[in-house]
Design a protein around this motif. Structure first.
Motif, PDB file in Angstrom:
ATOM      1  N   GLU A 147      50.491  35.812 -19.187  1.00 24.92           N
ATOM      2  CA  GLU A 147      51.427  35.261 -18.214  1.00 24.92           C
ATOM      3  C   GLU A 147      52.041  36.328 -17.325  1.00 24.92           C
ATOM      4  OE1 GLU A 147      55.531  32.554 -18.108  1.00 24.92           O
ATOM      5  OE2 GLU A 147      54.527  32.995 -20.008  1.00 24.92           O
ATOM      6  N   THR A 148      52.402  37.470 -17.917  1.00 22.81           N
ATOM      7  CA  THR A 148      53.080  38.506 -17.139  1.00 22.81           C
ATOM      8  C   THR A 148      52.141  39.641 -16.726  1.00 22.81           C
ATOM      9  OG1 THR A 148      53.767  39.650 -19.154  1.00 22.81           O
ATOM     10  CG2 THR A 148      55.292  38.018 -18.239  1.00 22.81           C
ATOM     11  N   ALA A 149      50.853  39.464 -16.918  1.00 25.02           N
ATOM     12  CA  ALA A 149      49.901  40.531 -16.564  1.00 25.02           C
ATOM     13  C   ALA A 149      50.002  40.846 -15.069  1.00 25.02           C
ATOM     14  CB  ALA A 149      48.490  40.106 -16.921  1.00 25.02           C
ATOM     15  N   HIS A 150      49.939  42.136 -14.747  1.00 23.50           N
ATOM     16  CA  HIS A 150      50.046  42.558 -13.354  1.00 23.50           C
ATOM     17  C   HIS A 150      49.294  43.866 -13.183  1.00 23.50           C
ATOM     18  CE1 HIS A 150      53.335  44.540 -15.525  1.00 23.50           C
ATOM     19  NE2 HIS A 150      53.273  45.511 -14.621  1.00 23.50           N
ATOM     20  N   VAL A 151      49.034  44.213 -11.926  1.00 24.63           N
ATOM     21  CA  VAL A 151      48.294  45.424 -11.606  1.00 24.63           C
ATOM     22  C   VAL A 151      49.131  46.269 -10.650  1.00 24.63           C
ATOM     23  CG1 VAL A 151      47.064  44.231  -9.753  1.00 24.63           C
ATOM     24  CG2 VAL A 151      46.122  46.355 -10.693  1.00 24.63           C
ATOM     25  N   TYR A 152      49.126  47.588 -10.876  1.00 26.97           N
ATOM     26  CA  TYR A 152      49.885  48.490 -10.005  1.00 26.97           C
ATOM     27  C   TYR A 152      49.221  49.855  -9.997  1.00 26.97           C
ATOM     28  CZ  TYR A 152      51.980  50.679 -14.152  1.00 26.97           C
ATOM     29  OH  TYR A 152      52.180  51.350 -15.333  1.00 26.97           O
ATOM     30  N   PRO A 153      49.395  50.649  -8.929  1.00 25.06           N
ATOM     31  CA  PRO A 153      50.073  50.275  -7.681  1.00 25.06           C
ATOM     32  C   PRO A 153      49.239  49.274  -6.891  1.00 25.06           C
ATOM     33  CG  PRO A 153      49.028  52.408  -7.436  1.00 25.06           C
ATOM     34  CD  PRO A 153      48.855  52.031  -8.867  1.00 25.06           C
ATOM     35  N   ASN A 154      49.889  48.470  -6.134  1.00 23.26           N
ATOM     36  CA  ASN A 154      49.202  47.448  -5.349  1.00 23.26           C
ATOM     37  C   ASN A 154      50.017  47.199  -4.082  1.00 23.26           C
ATOM     38  OD1 ASN A 154      47.437  45.455  -4.574  1.00 23.26           O
ATOM     39  ND2 ASN A 154      48.129  43.958  -6.078  1.00 23.26           N
TER      40      ASN A 154
ATOM     41  N   ILE B 267      48.532  42.976 -20.729  1.00 23.08           N
ATOM     42  CA  ILE B 267      47.365  42.186 -21.108  1.00 23.08           C
ATOM     43  C   ILE B 267      47.449  41.856 -22.591  1.00 23.08           C
ATOM     44  CG2 ILE B 267      45.912  43.150 -19.294  1.00 23.08           C
ATOM     45  CD1 ILE B 267      44.704  45.037 -21.332  1.00 23.08           C
ATOM     46  N   SER B 268      46.690  40.863 -23.030  1.00 23.59           N
ATOM     47  CA  SER B 268      46.740  40.425 -24.423  1.00 23.59           C
ATOM     48  C   SER B 268      45.859  41.316 -25.295  1.00 23.59           C
ATOM     49  CB  SER B 268      46.310  38.960 -24.525  1.00 23.59           C
ATOM     50  OG  SER B 268      45.068  38.757 -23.882  1.00 23.59           O
ATOM     51  N   GLU B 269      45.899  41.068 -26.610  1.00 26.14           N
ATOM     52  CA  GLU B 269      45.271  41.973 -27.561  1.00 26.14           C
ATOM     53  C   GLU B 269      43.747  41.960 -27.494  1.00 26.14           C
ATOM     54  OE1 GLU B 269      45.420  42.988 -32.362  1.00 26.14           O
ATOM     55  OE2 GLU B 269      46.532  41.294 -31.531  1.00 26.14           O
ATOM     56  N   ASN B 270      43.167  40.808 -27.289  1.00 22.98           N
ATOM     57  CA  ASN B 270      41.712  40.674 -27.284  1.00 22.98           C
ATOM     58  C   ASN B 270      41.288  40.086 -25.944  1.00 22.98           C
ATOM     59  OD1 ASN B 270      39.083  40.743 -28.148  1.00 22.98           O
ATOM     60  ND2 ASN B 270      39.239  38.913 -29.441  1.00 22.98           N
ATOM     61  N   VAL B 271      40.903  40.941 -25.012  1.00 20.10           N
ATOM     62  CA  VAL B 271      40.718  40.497 -23.636  1.00 20.10           C
ATOM     63  C   VAL B 271      39.456  41.102 -23.042  1.00 20.10           C
ATOM     64  CG1 VAL B 271      42.054  42.401 -22.654  1.00 20.10           C
ATOM     65  CG2 VAL B 271      41.971  40.240 -21.428  1.00 20.10           C
ATOM     66  N   ASN B 272      38.861  40.357 -22.120  1.00 20.34           N
ATOM     67  CA  ASN B 272      37.771  40.853 -21.303  1.00 20.34           C
ATOM     68  C   ASN B 272      38.274  40.970 -19.868  1.00 20.34           C
ATOM     69  OD1 ASN B 272      35.403  40.015 -19.253  1.00 20.34           O
ATOM     70  ND2 ASN B 272      34.525  41.139 -20.978  1.00 20.34           N
ATOM     71  N   ILE B 273      37.931  42.101 -19.221  1.00 17.73           N
ATOM     72  CA  ILE B 273      38.388  42.340 -17.847  1.00 17.73           C
ATOM     73  C   ILE B 273      37.182  42.612 -16.966  1.00 17.73           C
ATOM     74  CG2 ILE B 273      39.848  43.752 -16.349  1.00 17.73           C
ATOM     75  CD1 ILE B 273      41.458  44.546 -18.794  1.00 17.73           C
ATOM     76  N   LYS B 274      37.082  41.873 -15.889  1.00 17.28           N
ATOM     77  CA  LYS B 274      36.060  42.125 -14.877  1.00 17.28           C
ATOM     78  C   LYS B 274      36.754  42.404 -13.555  1.00 17.28           C
ATOM     79  CE  LYS B 274      32.168  39.326 -16.609  1.00 17.28           C
ATOM     80  NZ  LYS B 274      32.729  38.860 -17.893  1.00 17.28           N
ATOM     81  N   ILE B 275      36.266  43.450 -12.857  1.00 14.83           N
ATOM     82  CA  ILE B 275      36.744  43.743 -11.511  1.00 14.83           C
ATOM     83  C   ILE B 275      35.580  43.538 -10.567  1.00 14.83           C
ATOM     84  CG2 ILE B 275      37.709  45.490  -9.974  1.00 14.83           C
ATOM     85  CD1 ILE B 275      39.008  46.798 -12.354  1.00 14.83           C
ATOM     86  N   THR B 276      35.783  42.685  -9.560  1.00 18.82           N
ATOM     87  CA  THR B 276      34.732  42.405  -8.579  1.00 18.82           C
ATOM     88  C   THR B 276      35.267  42.644  -7.183  1.00 18.82           C
ATOM     89  OG1 THR B 276      35.251  40.069  -8.202  1.00 18.82           O
ATOM     90  CG2 THR B 276      33.885  40.603 -10.133  1.00 18.82           C
ATOM     91  N   ASP B 277      34.345  42.805  -6.229  1.00 19.41           N
ATOM     92  CA  ASP B 277      34.787  42.826  -4.841  1.00 19.41           C
ATOM     93  C   ASP B 277      34.965  41.398  -4.377  1.00 19.41           C
ATOM     94  OD1 ASP B 277      32.253  41.825  -4.248  1.00 19.41           O
ATOM     95  OD2 ASP B 277      31.464  43.798  -3.659  1.00 19.41           O
ATOM     96  N   ILE B 278      35.385  41.219  -3.145  1.00 17.75           N
ATOM     97  CA  ILE B 278      35.705  39.887  -2.656  1.00 17.75           C
ATOM     98  C   ILE B 278      34.470  38.996  -2.565  1.00 17.75           C
ATOM     99  CG2 ILE B 278      35.417  40.356  -0.202  1.00 17.75           C
ATOM    100  CD1 ILE B 278      38.328  38.432  -1.883  1.00 17.75           C
ATOM    101  N   GLY B 279      33.286  39.649  -2.561  1.00 18.33           N
ATOM    102  CA  GLY B 279      32.041  38.880  -2.528  1.00 18.33           C
ATOM    103  C   GLY B 279      31.539  38.501  -3.905  1.00 18.33           C
TER     104      GLY B 279
ATOM    105  N   PHE C  33      41.314  31.754 -24.799  1.00 22.31           N
ATOM    106  CA  PHE C  33      40.552  31.342 -23.614  1.00 22.31           C
ATOM    107  C   PHE C  33      41.422  31.218 -22.361  1.00 22.31           C
ATOM    108  CE2 PHE C  33      38.444  29.434 -27.337  1.00 22.31           C
ATOM    109  CZ  PHE C  33      37.268  30.168 -27.322  1.00 22.31           C
ATOM    110  N   GLU C  34      42.617  31.783 -22.404  1.00 21.33           N
ATOM    111  CA  GLU C  34      43.467  31.836 -21.226  1.00 21.33           C
ATOM    112  C   GLU C  34      42.837  32.785 -20.207  1.00 21.33           C
ATOM    113  OE1 GLU C  34      48.029  33.149 -19.933  1.00 21.33           O
ATOM    114  OE2 GLU C  34      47.257  33.564 -21.942  1.00 21.33           O
ATOM    115  N   THR C  35      42.948  32.449 -18.932  1.00 18.83           N
ATOM    116  CA  THR C  35      42.410  33.301 -17.874  1.00 18.83           C
ATOM    117  C   THR C  35      43.464  33.538 -16.802  1.00 18.83           C
ATOM    118  OG1 THR C  35      41.557  31.407 -16.614  1.00 18.83           O
ATOM    119  CG2 THR C  35      40.063  32.430 -18.228  1.00 18.83           C
TER     120      THR C  35
END
Length: 778
Positions: free
Chosen positions: A676-683, A701-713, A767-769
């Motif tokens: 819920e409170t996940a955030h990215v910085y600096p932004n 972020i939560s304890e067991n998480v998968n993170i993907k970073i993609t471009d806008i495409g 399974f929260e995203t």
């Protein structure tokens, strides 16, 4: 021109060493209340605390600090001298080290010639005074006089001027009428300063015997002060007494046209004819002792024992201004306890045998949102030997501090309100067979449980474990006689640590009975301390329960882990050492080390402090040493660690050493229950941000998480998953507890272009995203 010459000479001398600046990740939290010496130059007053220095701009009052974070050694400072000609500060230490700080330069130069001199006993290497003449400084030490060239940055001759050329303590030197004079503990000696053979003791003439503290030239006059508290003027080598001080003078110096003499309770300022123009006594509002003083513009700056530097007008000194950087009370933190954006510190102490004598009276300090609040001993209801700190999880303004002699101190909103003892609580005094009326309540490690109960330990009684409910004011006591038959006489002098298990078991580190486990619900108690249980010693010092419910145990002689915590009371358990491979050889992790503290961070990694080997940061299983910080490769002022505490919200590691407090920004934080409170910085990430080294943080972020970073495409740029892309593994995207770190590189290991990027978070358990947008501008 002088600056360029200085830099050139640095590369020519093998005994000069650079110090590193650590300010990017480290912060010093030193006390500047006790001032050892002052100096002046370049419109600044320089003040040396015990192991750090600060400067005061006499026109703007701006303060700058110089600590181990900037490259100082952390050793105990004895004297300082500022050279306006060469624009540098010379710092002398009790161990003989000399460090040089250059103006407008981050370089700290360490000169180790005296330390490395094998013919000089370590007890004789103290730097007592620094006297400048032309391009050199004469360094007065406990062995004699050494000459150091400020232009070439190298040592010249050393003069052993005692009888027969022996080593002798020189307290101060000065130059007068072509002669160099030395105030020694066995007399005043002089020699022609231009003599090419001052290294020959026979060229030094003894003009007066006795024990001399200081000697100084002022205008055309020469003055000396002895241990008899008398000031003498020296004329043609004849001493004429001109004043008797009420207390032994601690410092005498010449500043411009004035001579300044400092005693513990007065500062005297004389003109060129020895007429007193100012006399400053201790102000009742600043009850302290003076150590040294200097003049800047129309003000006097006095170094004190308790208030840093006191600034007062040179004439009509009726008002005082306290000047020093913000910091804790002392540089001897004993116990610390972190909170979000803050830290509590106590300075009480007992030795490895839990002996608190001689009793200390030191108060406590509280750092909150970058500001220190200090409570002197006069404000803590006479509670001595303050040690462990427990913060109420349901009311962070309520804090309890253990006293290892007087009971338990309650603090509300930084104000001590109640001292709990044998008269108003469930706490008990030990019973002395010699004196039944003797009161001694040795409360040690304490902490709150998740229900808001405070658990404390008291040494040398049969019922050492107490619980206290601050809401109902209800106390309960628990006996340990099943493992410690007689609390007073069975040799258990105290408890080193206490932690709480998920099943409400209390794990306690004891002095004589190893690890003690106690569960009040099942009324079970058990201890393990023997060799057949694989305990290296019965003296247990530190405990930490990790996220896998494994108990890490620090002892006086090494590290152990109890993997089977759930079967502790029912099985024949034993603890295990951690075996690592080093250069192809199997070794025990921290073999024979005195472990002083263990802390587990949000990613289950371990911070471990030792008594003389510094600070370690290990992987979750201990197989990998991520960091090993010592005073040689970090701002630690010493390798002796007293305590560690983690601000898991901000990823700050606080480290209490026997010579001061520092903190390290690890970045690791505890995981959150949701996204819920996940955030990215600096932004946004701007061009001035060093994305590769400083990294973008994805926090909460939560304890067991998968993170993907993609471009806008939708093209994949980086991916990480908890337990796989752990920090310090060399990945572009790493996860460390509740924070992920991205170095701005893509799958081809190139820094990404400007644009908008999507950070897609998926909790693998719930399974929260969540999707975050990040803009990168290059």
């Amino acid at each position: 021109m002088l600056k360029r010459l200085v830099v050139f000479m640095i590369f020519l001398s093998p005994l000069l060493q650079f110090s590193q600046d650590f300010s990017a990740l480290w912060e010093g939290h030193f006390s500047y209340n006790t001032i050892k010496d002052v100096s002046q130059g370049n419109n600044k007053i320089y003040a040396a605390a015990e192991n750090a220095v600060f400067s005061i701009d006499i026109q703007t009052n701006e303060i700058e600090e110089l600590t181990t974070v900037n490259g100082l050694s952390g050793e105990t400072i004895s004297t300082i001298y500022y050279s306006e000609i060469y624009e540098l500060l010379v710092i002398g230490y009790e161990n003989g080290l000399i460090e040089i700080a250059f103006d407008n330069d981050d370089t700290i130069l360490s000169v180790v010639d005296i330390i490395d001199k094998p013919t000089i006993p370590s007890s004789n290497k103290k730097i007592n005074h620094i006297n400048a003449y032309q391009n050199v400084i004469y360094i007065s030490t406990n062995y004699g006089i050494s000459v150091f060239d400020l232009e070439r940055l190298e040592f010249g001759d050393t003069y052993f001027i005692g009888n027969g050329g022996s080593q002798i303590q020189v307290n101060q030197t000065t130059i007068s009428d072509d002669y160099i004079y030395a105030a020694c503990i066995d007399g005043i000696r002089k020699a022609l300063v231009s003599s090419p053979n001052l290294i020959n003791y026979q060229n030094w003439q003894l003009i007066n015997s006795g024990n001399w503290l200081s000697i100084e030239s002022q205008a055309d006059a020469l003055y000396a002060i002895g241990t008899n508290r008398r000031m003498y003027q020296i004329v043609n080598d004849v001493l004429n007494q001109i004043f008797l001080y009420g207390n032994t003078p601690l410092d005498m110096r010449s500043v411009g046209e004035n001579l300044i003499v400092t005693t513990q309770n007065e500062v005297f300022v004389y003109d060129a004819d020895f007429n007193i123009i100012s006399q400053v006594s201790i102000d009742p509002s600043f009850d302290t002792q003076y150590n040294s003083a200097i003049i800047g513009l129309e003000y006097m700056y006095i170094g004190t024992n308790d208030f840093g530097v006191l600034k007062t007008p040179l004439v009509n000194s009726t008002t005082f201004e306290e000047i020093h950087p913000d910091g804790p009370l002392f540089n001897i933190p004993f116990s610390i306890e972190a909170e979000a954006n803050g830290l509590w510190v106590t300075f009480g102490e007992y030795d490895v045998f839990y002996n608190p004598y001689p009793l200390n009276s030191r108060g406590f300090s509280h750092l909150k949102d970058g500001v220190w609040t200090n409570n002197q001993f006069s404000e803590v209801l006479e509670a001595k030997c303050l040690n462990s700190i427990a913060i109420n999880p349901f009311n962070s303004d309520q804090v309890f501090i253990s006293s290892f002699i007087n009971g338990l101190l309650e603090i509300n909103e930084d104000v001590p309100v109640t001292l709990y003892n044998e008269t108003n609580s469930g706490l008990e005094s030990l019973i002395s067979p010699r004196d039944p009326n003797y009161i001694d309540i040795r409360v040690g490690p304490s902490l709150f449980d998740s229900n808001g109960l405070l658990w404390t330990t008291t040494a040398l009684i049969d019922n050492p474990l107490k619980s206290y409910n601050p809401t109902t004011n209800q106390w309960s006591s628990y006996s340990f006689t099943d493992v410690i038959p007689d609390g007073f006489s069975d040799g258990n002098l105290g408890f080193g640590d206490i932690v709480l298990g998920v099943d409400e078991t209390k794990w306690i580190a004891s002095y004589k009975f190893g690890l003690i486990g106690f569960n009040e619900n099942s009324q079970l108690i058990k201890s393990i301390s023997k060799e057949d249980e694989n305990m290296p010693t019965e003296l247990t010092t530190a405990l930490a329960l990790d996220r896998r419910n494994q108990l890490w145990i620090g002892t006086f002689r090494g590290l152990r882990v109890l993997y089977n915590t759930s079967g502790f009371f029912t099985d024949d358990v034993r603890v295990e050492e951690i075996i690592i491979e080093e250069d192809g050889i199997a070794k025990e992790l921290l073999f024979e080390q005195f472990v002083t503290d263990i802390e587990v961070d949000g990613s289950n990694k371990k911070w471990i402090g030792t008594s003389d080997s510094g600070l370690f940061y290990f992987s979750s299983d201990g197989q990998e040493t991520i960091f090993h910080f010592t005073k040689d490769n970090s701002p630690l002022p010493t390798n002796a660690i007293n305590d560690i505490s983690l601000d898991k919200t901000n990823g700050i590691v606080y480290v209490a050493t026997t010579k001061g407090l520092v903190s390290f920004l690890s970045g690791a934080s505890s995981s959150s229950e949701s996204l819920e409170t996940a955030h990215v910085y600096p932004n946004p990430v701007r061009p001035t941000f060093n994305i590769v080294d400083e990294k973008v943080k994805i926090q909460d972020i939560s304890e067991n998480v998968n993170i993907k970073i993609t471009d806008i495409g939708g093209n994949l740029v980086a991916e990480a998953q908890s337990g796989t892309n752990q920090r310090y593994g060399g990945y572009n995207l790493e996860i460390d507890g509740g924070t992920a770190f991205w170095n701005g590189k893509n799958l081809a290991n190139n820094v990404v272009a400007s644009g908008v990027y999507l950070v897609m978070l998926s909790d693998l358990d719930s399974f929260e995203t969540k999707v975050l947008k990040l803009m990168v501008v290059r």
